[in-house]
Scaffold this motif. Structure first.
Motif, PDB file in Angstrom:
ATOM      1  N   UNK A 663       0.807  -1.066  -0.061  1.00  0.00           N
ATOM      2  CA  UNK A 663       0.054  -0.094  -0.018  1.00  0.00           C
ATOM      3  C   UNK A 663       0.692   1.098  -0.083  1.00  0.00           C
ATOM      4  N   UNK A 664       0.346   2.296  -0.567  1.00  0.00           N
ATOM      5  CA  UNK A 664       0.924   3.771  -0.483  1.00  0.00           C
ATOM      6  C   UNK A 664      -0.250   4.959  -0.391  1.00  0.00           C
ATOM      7  N   UNK A 665      -0.028   5.740   0.106  1.00  0.00           N
ATOM      8  CA  UNK A 665      -0.690   7.086   0.297  1.00  0.00           C
ATOM      9  C   UNK A 665      -0.556   8.095  -0.879  1.00  0.00           C
ATOM     10  N   UNK A 666      -1.624   8.122  -1.601  1.00  0.00           N
ATOM     11  CA  UNK A 666      -1.584   9.321  -2.638  1.00  0.00           C
ATOM     12  C   UNK A 666      -1.974  10.395  -2.198  1.00  0.00           C
ATOM     13  N   UNK A 667      -1.620  11.665  -2.272  1.00  0.00           N
ATOM     14  CA  UNK A 667      -2.055  13.124  -1.955  1.00  0.00           C
ATOM     15  C   UNK A 667      -2.752  13.601  -3.129  1.00  0.00           C
ATOM     16  N   UNK A 668      -4.025  13.850  -3.109  1.00  0.00           N
ATOM     17  CA  UNK A 668      -4.540  14.547  -4.015  1.00  0.00           C
ATOM     18  C   UNK A 668      -5.489  15.816  -3.621  1.00  0.00           C
ATOM     19  N   UNK A 669      -5.857  16.656  -4.376  1.00  0.00           N
ATOM     20  CA  UNK A 669      -6.367  18.210  -3.789  1.00  0.00           C
ATOM     21  C   UNK A 669      -7.672  17.874  -3.399  1.00  0.00           C
ATOM     22  N   UNK A 670      -8.436  16.767  -4.076  1.00  0.00           N
ATOM     23  CA  UNK A 670      -9.976  16.928  -3.669  1.00  0.00           C
ATOM     24  C   UNK A 670     -10.477  15.486  -4.497  1.00  0.00           C
ATOM     25  N   UNK A 671     -11.612  15.113  -4.084  1.00  0.00           N
ATOM     26  CA  UNK A 671     -12.333  14.025  -4.509  1.00  0.00           C
ATOM     27  C   UNK A 671     -13.628  14.556  -5.140  1.00  0.00           C
ATOM     28  N   UNK A 672     -13.767  14.350  -6.310  1.00  0.00           N
ATOM     29  CA  UNK A 672     -14.952  14.893  -6.800  1.00  0.00           C
ATOM     30  C   UNK A 672     -16.282  14.047  -6.960  1.00  0.00           C
ATOM     31  N   UNK A 673     -15.971  12.723  -7.484  1.00  0.00           N
ATOM     32  CA  UNK A 673     -16.965  12.120  -7.647  1.00  0.00           C
ATOM     33  C   UNK A 673     -16.943  10.629  -7.868  1.00  0.00           C
ATOM     34  N   UNK A 674     -18.075   9.667  -7.909  1.00  0.00           N
ATOM     35  CA  UNK A 674     -17.758   8.207  -8.472  1.00  0.00           C
ATOM     36  C   UNK A 674     -18.469   8.185  -9.612  1.00  0.00           C
ATOM     37  N   UNK A 675     -17.865   7.318 -10.544  1.00  0.00           N
ATOM     38  CA  UNK A 675     -18.623   7.417 -11.876  1.00  0.00           C
ATOM     39  C   UNK A 675     -17.949   6.089 -12.771  1.00  0.00           C
ATOM     40  N   UNK A 676     -18.831   5.642 -13.786  1.00  0.00           N
ATOM     41  CA  UNK A 676     -18.587   4.679 -14.628  1.00  0.00           C
ATOM     42  C   UNK A 676     -18.046   5.359 -15.763  1.00  0.00           C
ATOM     43  N   UNK A 677     -16.659   4.983 -16.374  1.00  0.00           N
ATOM     44  CA  UNK A 677     -15.848   5.551 -17.350  1.00  0.00           C
ATOM     45  C   UNK A 677     -15.569   4.666 -18.324  1.00  0.00           C
ATOM     46  N   UNK A 678     -15.757   4.925 -19.667  1.00  0.00           N
ATOM     47  CA  UNK A 678     -15.363   4.221 -20.790  1.00  0.00           C
ATOM     48  C   UNK A 678     -13.970   4.239 -21.025  1.00  0.00           C
ATOM     49  N   UNK A 679     -13.268   3.095 -21.106  1.00  0.00           N
ATOM     50  CA  UNK A 679     -11.804   2.881 -21.171  1.00  0.00           C
ATOM     51  C   UNK A 679     -11.369   3.113 -22.548  1.00  0.00           C
ATOM     52  N   UNK A 680     -10.405   3.877 -22.872  1.00  0.00           N
ATOM     53  CA  UNK A 680      -9.714   4.455 -24.278  1.00  0.00           C
ATOM     54  C   UNK A 680      -8.201   4.151 -24.193  1.00  0.00           C
ATOM     55  N   UNK A 681      -7.769   3.557 -24.969  1.00  0.00           N
ATOM     56  CA  UNK A 681      -6.301   3.366 -24.978  1.00  0.00           C
ATOM     57  C   UNK A 681      -5.506   4.717 -25.288  1.00  0.00           C
ATOM     58  N   UNK A 682      -4.821   4.764 -24.328  1.00  0.00           N
ATOM     59  CA  UNK A 682      -3.766   6.039 -24.609  1.00  0.00           C
ATOM     60  C   UNK A 682      -2.514   5.898 -25.363  1.00  0.00           C
ATOM     61  N   UNK A 683      -2.100   4.520 -25.406  1.00  0.00           N
ATOM     62  CA  UNK A 683      -0.824   4.136 -26.123  1.00  0.00           C
ATOM     63  C   UNK A 683      -1.287   4.253 -27.577  1.00  0.00           C
ATOM     64  N   UNK A 684      -2.304   3.794 -28.103  1.00  0.00           N
ATOM     65  CA  UNK A 684      -2.794   3.871 -29.527  1.00  0.00           C
ATOM     66  C   UNK A 684      -2.910   5.266 -30.116  1.00  0.00           C
ATOM     67  N   UNK A 685      -3.832   6.125 -29.123  1.00  0.00           N
ATOM     68  CA  UNK A 685      -3.932   7.519 -29.467  1.00  0.00           C
ATOM     69  C   UNK A 685      -2.897   8.500 -29.164  1.00  0.00           C
ATOM     70  N   UNK A 686      -1.837   8.243 -28.315  1.00  0.00           N
ATOM     71  CA  UNK A 686      -0.867   9.200 -27.793  1.00  0.00           C
ATOM     72  C   UNK A 686       0.520   8.410 -28.004  1.00  0.00           C
ATOM     73  N   UNK A 687       0.916   8.053 -26.553  1.00  0.00           N
ATOM     74  CA  UNK A 687       2.146   7.449 -26.431  1.00  0.00           C
ATOM     75  C   UNK A 687       1.813   6.850 -25.006  1.00  0.00           C
ATOM     76  N   UNK A 688       2.863   5.870 -24.353  1.00  0.00           N
ATOM     77  CA  UNK A 688       2.821   5.472 -23.241  1.00  0.00           C
ATOM     78  C   UNK A 688       3.556   6.475 -21.985  1.00  0.00           C
TER      79      UNK A 688
END
Length: 733
Positions: A663-688
């Motif tokens: 486990x690690x602790x991630x520090x973020x500015x705030x939590x907005x919401x919980x939602x279902x998202x559609x996954x899109x490949x970033x490697x195919x459309x941009x780069x790794x």
């Protein structure tokens, strides 16, 4: 024809699964009549379809396989362990022949011949036992009557005028009925069977005549009505029983006769005789005299290739007896229960109604329109989620197709290592997205081969340890907490952690003074280049198999955990998402950018307490949560979105976990919401991008990155390799 051929190959896959399932049931002791019939039908269906497309190699092997299974079906052969092993081996060859016909690699001829010889030995044993049973059933009370005279030889002076007549050829005539074609059989199957019967005798060849006298003009032709009949002349040495056996499977849908003697050819001037090349046809003389019957081989029809009109090539490359050599790329398809399509159509109908309601509200200007609009949008949101679930149900496929293939993997690995191992399957009906099913084959193959080679001990070692000589592996699947859990459990020797750690130190994978927990030592087997094998073999020794497994599972958004007890066995658990298309995520903000963290990776969230943060000499930070220390990662600074690595007073901590429980602790500015998202490949459309696994498009049209939590955790752990033993134990908690 290509489209029809693809349907045939899809049906072959289903029949092979049915064959594997039936043989596995027989191996487990289920020798019920229905199980045996299902096995027989699977091979018979493959043979019938293959003959229609001229796949000779496949047809000939399936014919022998089918003949051996007939003894099992009639009860003359007992499904012993050795017999089932022969059938399983033949099933593997049959599967490879189907793949070869589909355009895959050629099957080794020696392997085909070996399996065919084993099947023929089963057939021969069946005939011997049947003959012995007939002799045993003969009356035993016959007593020869003594005679009181001596026979006197008499010479009638006939010399050789009445010598014994020469044996006459066997003439077979047959005419298929419409029902034979309706169930997928073909006259070619019968001709091939008769040709095989002839080849069983020295210099055995057949002569084939096709009678087309009943064939009407083309415009009067009815496609599903049989018009042709055949006359086949076999060598005299072929027995009536051999010829009768060819018609065993079609005797109820095909009229046939057997006779001895070279009787005249059919008199009709439309009768034709197969030429020596299997294609040219010759009319019978009109005067009724017997036409010479050339000796022929049953040849496959010429290849039919879907292509634009072009000049006919002068020659086509051979394809090992299979008529087709060029095909279009395979098109993926699935079979779906009709009720799932009906449910989806009902939901689409409701969506159309909801859309019309919203359009009507948009044209109104009264005070209640806004409130009704909000209610309609909420209703449409729920309806959209239902449609998404319905589409997922359409795409869902049981893992049975992958699990059944693993039976062969274990059989082949067991044979190579000379171990007797049984694979038990559970949860084969567990459904997941078909994309996930296709990508599970390689990881499971590597893990099962590893379990056979390294997990299960040799028979001698097992007996010395008080275990049965036969090893057992359990492969199971099930749903848990919105994910699919696949378990591979063996009853082998378990992981020798001292040896694993020593090899890891020797190969430079970990430092000599490193202090590792049991879980961390277990996970060393996933390290690139790690192997406990003393020598390189066809199964293992190169140190790439388990590394491939981990990368494949992580690429699917899953995690791998290991539980091992030395001397008792090892259990691998794969936790995977149900789909690769949609993700339940938490929307967070870091460095003024909105990002998504998979909900499955988040353990808990909390507000930050500066008193619980500690700095290390190298500048990195740790946070203490209920006595457990773990790395603190300012997410915005880590991804280069912020210039400061100091968390603000109102920052939020997300405790995230990887597949091994670190486990690690991630520090973020705030939590907005919980939602279902559609996954899109970033490697195919941009780069790794390090720390990013994919991307998605939010409701406002903006692109949001989906974080790669395991990569972030691995990076944090590498940066704190110098921490103390207490800190390290807290990190792994």
């Amino acid at each position: 024809m290509d489209d029809i051929l693809q349907v045939f190959f899809q049906e072959c896959e289903e029949q092979l699964l049915e064959l594997e399932r039936g043989l596995s049931a027989l191996s487990d002791g289920d020798s019920g009549h229905e199980t045996i019939n299902a096995v027989f039908r699977a091979v018979h269906s493959i043979k019938g379809g293959a003959a229609s497309f001229g796949l000779e190699n496949l047809v000939r092997f399936a014919h022998v396989f089918e003949s051996s299974l007939d003894g099992l079906r009639s009860g003359r052969i007992v499904p012993t362990h050795d017999i089932i092993k022969i059938f399983l081996k033949a099933m593997d060859v049959l599967s490879d022949l189907v793949a070869e016909a589909r355009g895959g690699p050629s099957v080794d001829a020696g392997r085909i011949a070996e399996s065919r010889s084993e099947l023929e030995a089963v057939i021969g044993k069946d005939k011997e036992e049947t003959g012995a049973a007939t002799e045993d059933a003969a009356p035993q009370d016959f007593v020869p009557v003594p005679v009181s005279f001596e026979p006197v030889p008499v010479d009638f002076g006939f010399d050789d005028a009445f010598a014994a007549p020469a044996a006459e050829p066997l003439v077979v005539t047959f005419r298929p009925q419409a029902a034979m074609y309706e169930r997928g059989d073909d006259a070619r199957n019968i001709l091939i069977g008769l040709a095989d019967a002839a080849k069983a005798v020295p210099d055995g060849e057949i002569a084939v005549t096709c009678d087309t006298s009943d064939l009407p003009p083309f415009d009067e032709l009815v496609p599903d009505r049989p018009y042709l009949s055949w006359r086949v002349v076999l060598p005299a040495e072929v027995s009536d029983e051999s010829a009768n056996a060819v018609f065993d499977w079609v005797s109820d849908v095909c009229e046939f006769t057997l006779s001895r003697g070279n009787d005249p050819q059919p008199q009709d001037d439309e009768a034709v005789t197969a030429g020596e090349d299997g294609a040219e046809l010759k009319k019978t003389p009109e005067d009724g005299s017997p036409a010479p019957v050339p000796q022929v081989e049953i040849a496959a029809p010429p290849a039919v290739v879907a292509s634009p009109p072009a000049p006919v090539p002068t020659a086509a490359p051979a394809n090992n007896g299979n008529a087709r050599s060029v095909r279009r790329p395979e098109q993926a398809s699935i079979r779906v229960d009709l009720h799932r399509i009906d449910d989806l159509m009902d939901l689409v109908g409701e969506l159309v109604i909801a859309q019309a309601a919203i359009e009507s509200l948009c044209r109104r200007n009264d005070s209640t329109a806004q409130r009704e609009m909000a209610e309609s949008i909420t209703s449409m949101k729920a309806l959209t989620r239902d449609i998404q679930d319905a589409v997922m149900a359409v795409r869902a496929q049981p893992v049975r197709s992958v699990f059944q293939r693993m039976q062969r993997v274990v059989r082949e690995a067991s044979s190579m290592t000379h171990k007797d191992i049984v694979l038990t399957l559970e949860g084969e009906d567990t459904e997941v997205d078909r994309t996930l099913v296709e990508k599970l084959t390689d990881p499971l193959t590597h893990m099962l081969r590893n379990a056979v080679d390294h997990g299960i001990e040799s028979a001698e070692d097992r007996l010395a340890a008080g275990k049965p000589a036969e090893g057992h592996i359990l492969l199971s699947a099930g749903h848990r907490s919105g994910r699919i859990l696949i378990t591979i459990k063996d009853d082998g020797g378990g992981i020798n952690r001292e040896r694993v750690l020593a090899i890891a130190v020797k190969r430079g994978i970990v430092a000599p003074d490193a202090v590792l927990t049991d879980d961390e030592i277990n996970n060393l087997i996933f390290a690139p280049g790690f192997s406990t094998a003393a020598t390189v073999s066809d199964l293992s020794g190169r140190g790439v198999g388990m590394d491939v497994v981990k990368q494949a599972i992580l690429g699917l958004g899953g995690r791998v955990t290991i539980h091992s007890v030395e001397g008792e066995g090892t259990t691998f658990c794969l936790s995977l998402p149900l789909t690769l298309a949609v993700l339940d995520g938490m929307l967070i903000v870091a460095g003024e950018s909105t990002m998504v963290i998979p909900i499955s990776s988040v353990v808990e969230t909390m507000m930050i307490n500066p008193a619980d943060i500690y700095s290390l000499p190298d500048g990195s930070r740790m946070v203490s949560i209920r006595g457990n220390c773990m790395p603190l990662i300012p997410l915005g600074f880590k991804l280069g979105l912020s210039t400061s690595d100091k968390p603000s007073a109102d920052a939020v901590i997300l405790i995230v976990e990887n597949e091994s429980g670190a486990r690690v602790a991630l520090v973020v500015d705030k939590i907005c919401d919980q939602a279902q998202v559609v996954i899109k490949s970033i490697e195919k459309n941009y780069r790794q991008i390090p720390g990013v696994s994919a991307a998605t498009i939010l409701g406002d049209g903006s692109v949001s990155l989906i974080l790669d939590v395991p990569a972030l955790i691995a990076s944090a752990i590498r940066n704190i390799d110098t921490r103390s033993q207490n800190t390290r134990s807290g990190l792994a908690a």
